[in-house]
Design an enzyme around this catalytic site. Structure first.
Site, mmCIF file in Angstrom:
data_model
loop_
_atom_site.group_PDB
_atom_site.id
_atom_site.type_symbol
_atom_site.label_atom_id
_atom_site.label_comp_id
_atom_site.label_asym_id
_atom_site.label_seq_id
_atom_site.Cartn_x
_atom_site.Cartn_y
_atom_site.Cartn_z
ATOM 1 N N GLY A 133 32.928 -70.495 28.378
ATOM 2 C CA GLY A 133 32.875 -70.869 29.784
ATOM 3 C C GLY A 133 32.749 -72.369 29.949
ATOM 4 O O GLY A 133 32.437 -73.105 29.012
ATOM 5 N N PHE A 138 28.624 -79.882 33.620
ATOM 6 C CA PHE A 138 28.439 -80.990 32.689
ATOM 7 C C PHE A 138 28.819 -80.641 31.252
ATOM 8 O O PHE A 138 28.660 -81.483 30.367
ATOM 9 C CB PHE A 138 26.966 -81.451 32.707
ATOM 10 C CG PHE A 138 26.532 -81.994 34.026
ATOM 11 C CD1 PHE A 138 25.756 -81.224 34.874
ATOM 12 C CD2 PHE A 138 26.905 -83.265 34.424
ATOM 13 C CE1 PHE A 138 25.344 -81.722 36.099
ATOM 14 C CE2 PHE A 138 26.491 -83.778 35.643
ATOM 15 C CZ PHE A 138 25.717 -83.005 36.499
ATOM 16 N N GLY A 139 29.315 -79.445 31.014
ATOM 17 C CA GLY A 139 29.646 -79.109 29.636
ATOM 18 C C GLY A 139 30.377 -77.799 29.508
ATOM 19 O O GLY A 139 30.581 -77.070 30.482
ATOM 20 N N VAL A 165 30.828 -74.161 26.977
ATOM 21 C CA VAL A 165 30.105 -73.285 26.055
ATOM 22 C C VAL A 165 31.106 -72.622 25.118
ATOM 23 O O VAL A 165 32.116 -72.056 25.549
ATOM 24 C CB VAL A 165 29.303 -72.209 26.817
ATOM 25 C CG1 VAL A 165 28.551 -71.314 25.836
ATOM 26 C CG2 VAL A 165 28.331 -72.862 27.787
ATOM 27 N N LYS A 169 26.487 -75.030 23.643
ATOM 28 C CA LYS A 169 26.866 -75.760 24.848
ATOM 29 C C LYS A 169 27.083 -77.224 24.493
ATOM 30 O O LYS A 169 26.171 -77.897 24.000
ATOM 31 C CB LYS A 169 25.806 -75.632 25.934
ATOM 32 C CG LYS A 169 26.235 -76.295 27.251
ATOM 33 C CD LYS A 169 25.266 -75.975 28.371
ATOM 34 C CE LYS A 169 25.753 -76.575 29.691
ATOM 35 N NZ LYS A 169 24.842 -76.275 30.804
ATOM 36 N N ASP A 214 -0.407 -54.368 5.980
ATOM 37 C CA ASP A 214 0.072 -55.653 5.461
ATOM 38 C C ASP A 214 0.796 -56.429 6.553
ATOM 39 O O ASP A 214 1.932 -56.886 6.368
ATOM 40 C CB ASP A 214 0.989 -55.426 4.261
ATOM 41 C CG ASP A 214 1.195 -56.702 3.440
ATOM 42 O OD1 ASP A 214 0.388 -57.645 3.594
ATOM 43 O OD2 ASP A 214 2.153 -56.769 2.662
#
Length: 656
Positions: A392, A396-397, A399, A413, A487
């Protein structure tokens, strides 16, 4: 009254005494699926018009009446799944039923009849079509007179103690569609007379003592869809005619002593859903299943086909990891081409598999669980930030999907720094995303940053400890007999691809005995540092010992220090260090990557961490009886999280 139904009512006890007056006109009697007990009632035995009797799934006991033959119009008699038996070993009630000339279905399955099949079974009318006598503890031979029932379509005598051989007379039952003799003690060879059953759909002879070869004539049964011959003593090769069964859906020849190669003609079985040839002595095995419509994963059990010399699974719809053992170690990429969802070794020209369960580091803190990626790593993992991996595009960026060499897949991203405000967006998103927690939001896993490149990879945190506490709650209170893990430590917690925590390694787990629900002795040792003091001193374990270990683990997660850290020497331990500083200087305890004084909403976060560490101390008090339990741990952690999130406005919800 023509129809009397008391079925499916969960009624119990004996039948109402009012029914003893008789019901001369009743035609259908339905008493099934209750819990009626006592002997078979007599009120209906003179109902001359009765043609359907369903009394199955009850608790009737005693003898099956020899007077059932009075019901001359009977078409269906079902007494299945009761506790009925016969008044003599020769099942005399069967002889009386031969008087029912209209009887079509006889179902006695699941009753301990404890007898033998009498020759009188051959005296039933030709109207009889279905016999179910599964799991009736019947012994002896199958009488040859059974071949007189020429209109039978179903004959089930499975899970009994029949011995001897299958009589040749069964070949006369040419309308038979289903024949089940599984789990008996039948022996000798499978008679070729069964090949005369030209309407046969299913043949189940597994778990007997049949020997010799598989009759070649079975390949002529074009109607056969299910063939189960496993767990016998069959030898020789599979006859070549077997591969003529082009419409067979399922067959199992496993656990025999069959030999020879598997021919190319196995590819004729194009509609087969399941086939099991395991635990035989096949050699020179050659299996070509290419260009079919196979789906799902390649079963790991195929690794056990040690003599498989050639395997071709190309051009199907297979998915998941390619097995590595057995013959798979010698196969080439050509065996798997055309299956886009397969993963495995790079030499097979498939992508590496995504790790589904990732062990969390002992610190489980951001510097331990987060991983720094170089630009070159991300460049390669996204195939040069290829458009085919683009998920997508935002303000500003962009992905991208990234797949690393170790099989891990993440979303990356990439911020477009040439856009005004992108750098600020990166810093703000780092600040917000490192803390928020929501099931439908991604989580920061790591980051890569330089002057020209900024990227985010997503991860999560506090819910891991809630998940672990929930697992303990289930172990301690989810069974009538509590389970003690014994444990508990970070390396025994696995994270799946959704970062959901799963408690693992039950190698030294204990079950409480009914006599002692407080503490029990154990010989095996847990891990130093996480072990409850009473366990270390006396070898005594309890559910409160798990709580102690959880408290140490919870402390470790939020301080970033292991209980075995060199920092702790002499009388000082992780527990005492936290206890001494908790109420005076929480910041001196905290993992610095988790909490800083300049963090937004610092006060709310500090209060949340203080509450969490106080809870950890409540888990690790010296006396087991004074420790908190798992249910309360889950409740409190969820409350802490809710309080924190409730103080944060809008979308900027902070998660520790």
């Amino acid at each position: 009254m023509k129809f009397l139904s008391l079925g499916n009512n969960t009624l119990s006890g004996s039948l109402p005494s009012s029914l003893d007056l008789g019901l001369p006109n009743v035609e259908k009697l339905y008493l099934g699926f209750n819990n009626f007990s006592g002997p078979i009632p007599s009120f209906f035995l003179n109902s001359s018009k009765l043609y359907l009797v369903e009394m199955g799934w009850n608790s009737f006991s005693g003898f099956i009446p020899n007077t059932l033959g009075n019901l001359r119009n009977l078409k269906l008699l079902s007494l299945r799944n009761n506790y009925l038996t016969s008044s003599n070993p020769e099942l005399s009630f069967l002889f009386s039923l031969t008087n029912c000339n209209n009887l079509e279905e006889l179902n006695l399955a699941g009753n301990p009849l404890d007898g033998i099949l009498p020759s009188s079974i051959g005296n039933f009318s030709n109207s009889l079509k279905q016999i179910y006598m599964l799991n009736c503890n019947i012994s002896g031979n199958i009488p040859p007179e059974i071949g007189n029932l020429i209109n039978l379509t179903i004959l089930s005598l499975a899970v009994n103690k029949l011995n001897g051989s299958i009589p040749a007379s069964l070949g006369r039952l040419q309308k038979l569609q289903a024949l089940a003799f599984r789990t008996n003690e039948l022996e000798r060879s499978i008679p070729e007379d069964l090949c005369r059953l030209t309407a046969l759909f299913g043949l189940d002879l597994k778990d007997n003592k049949f020997s010799g070869s598989i009759p070649a004539c079975l390949g002529n049964l074009s109607t056969l869809r299910i063939l189960l011959l496993s767990s016998n003593e069959l030898t020789s090769t599979i006859p070549s005619t077997f591969w003529n069964l082009k419409d067979i859906i399922s067959f199992n020849l496993s656990k025999n002593s069959l030999t020879g190669p598997l021919p190319l003609e196995i590819g004729n079985l194009k509609v087969a859903i399941t086939m099991d040839l395991s635990r035989n002595y096949f050699s020179q095995e050659f299996l070509d299943l290419s260009n079919n419509n196979l789906s799902g994963v390649i079963p790991n059990s195929m690794e056990k086909l040690l003599y498989l010399e050639y395997l071709n699974l190309s051009f199907n719809r297979l998915e998941g990891e390619i097995p590595r053992g057995g013959c798979f170690g010698n196969l080439s990429a050509e065996s798997f081409v055309g299956n886009d969802l397969l993963c495995g070794s790079p030499n097979l020209q498939v992508p590496p598999c995504k790790s589904r369960d990732l062990p969390i580091d002992a610190n489980m803190s951001p510097q331990a669980t987060r991983r720094r990626f170089s630009y070159l790593e991300l460049f390669r993992a996204t195939e040069r930030f290829s458009g085919s991996n683009l998920i997508g595009v935002g303000s500003f960026g962009s992905v991208y999907k990234a797949r690393f060499q170790d099989g891990m897949e993440v979303a990356v991203k990439v911020f477009h720094l040439q856009i005004e405000g992108a750098l600020k967006s990166f810093d703000e998103e780092c600040e917000v995303m490192k803390s928020i927690r929501h099931r439908n939001l991604v989580k920061i896993f790591s980051s890569c940053s330089n002057d020209d490149f900024k990227a985010l990879v997503y991860f999560s945190k506090l819910n891991i400890m809630i998940d672990v506490a929930s697992a303990l709650d289930y172990l301690h209170f989810g069974y009538s007999t509590p389970v003690i893990h014994c444990d508990l430590k970070p390396s025994n917690v696995l994270l799946d691809e959704n970062m959901v925590a799963h408690l693992s390694d039950f190698g030294i787990a204990k079950l409480f005995s009914a006599e002692d629900q407080s503490m029990t002795q154990a010989q095996t040792l847990a891990t130093i540092g996480y072990m409850a003091p009473e366990y270390g001193r006396e070898g005594k374990v309890s559910i409160k010992g798990d709580i102690y270990s959880y408290g140490i683990m919870l402390t470790e997660v939020f301080t970033g220090k292991k209980p075995t850290d060199e920092f702790f020497a002499g009388e000082m331990s992780l527990k005492s260090w936290v206890s001494d500083l908790l109420h005076s200087s929480v910041m001196d305890l905290m993992d610095k990557s988790l909490l800083r004084r300049d963090d937004e909403h610092f006060a709310a976060k500090e209060q949340c961490v203080t509450s969490i560490l106080n809870l950890a101390m409540a888990c690790t008090v010296e006396s087991p009886k004074n420790r908190i339990n798992a249910k309360d741990i889950v409740t409190r952690l969820i409350k802490f999280r809710g309080t924190l999130l409730g103080t944060i406005e809008g979308r900027r919800r902070i998660r520790i």
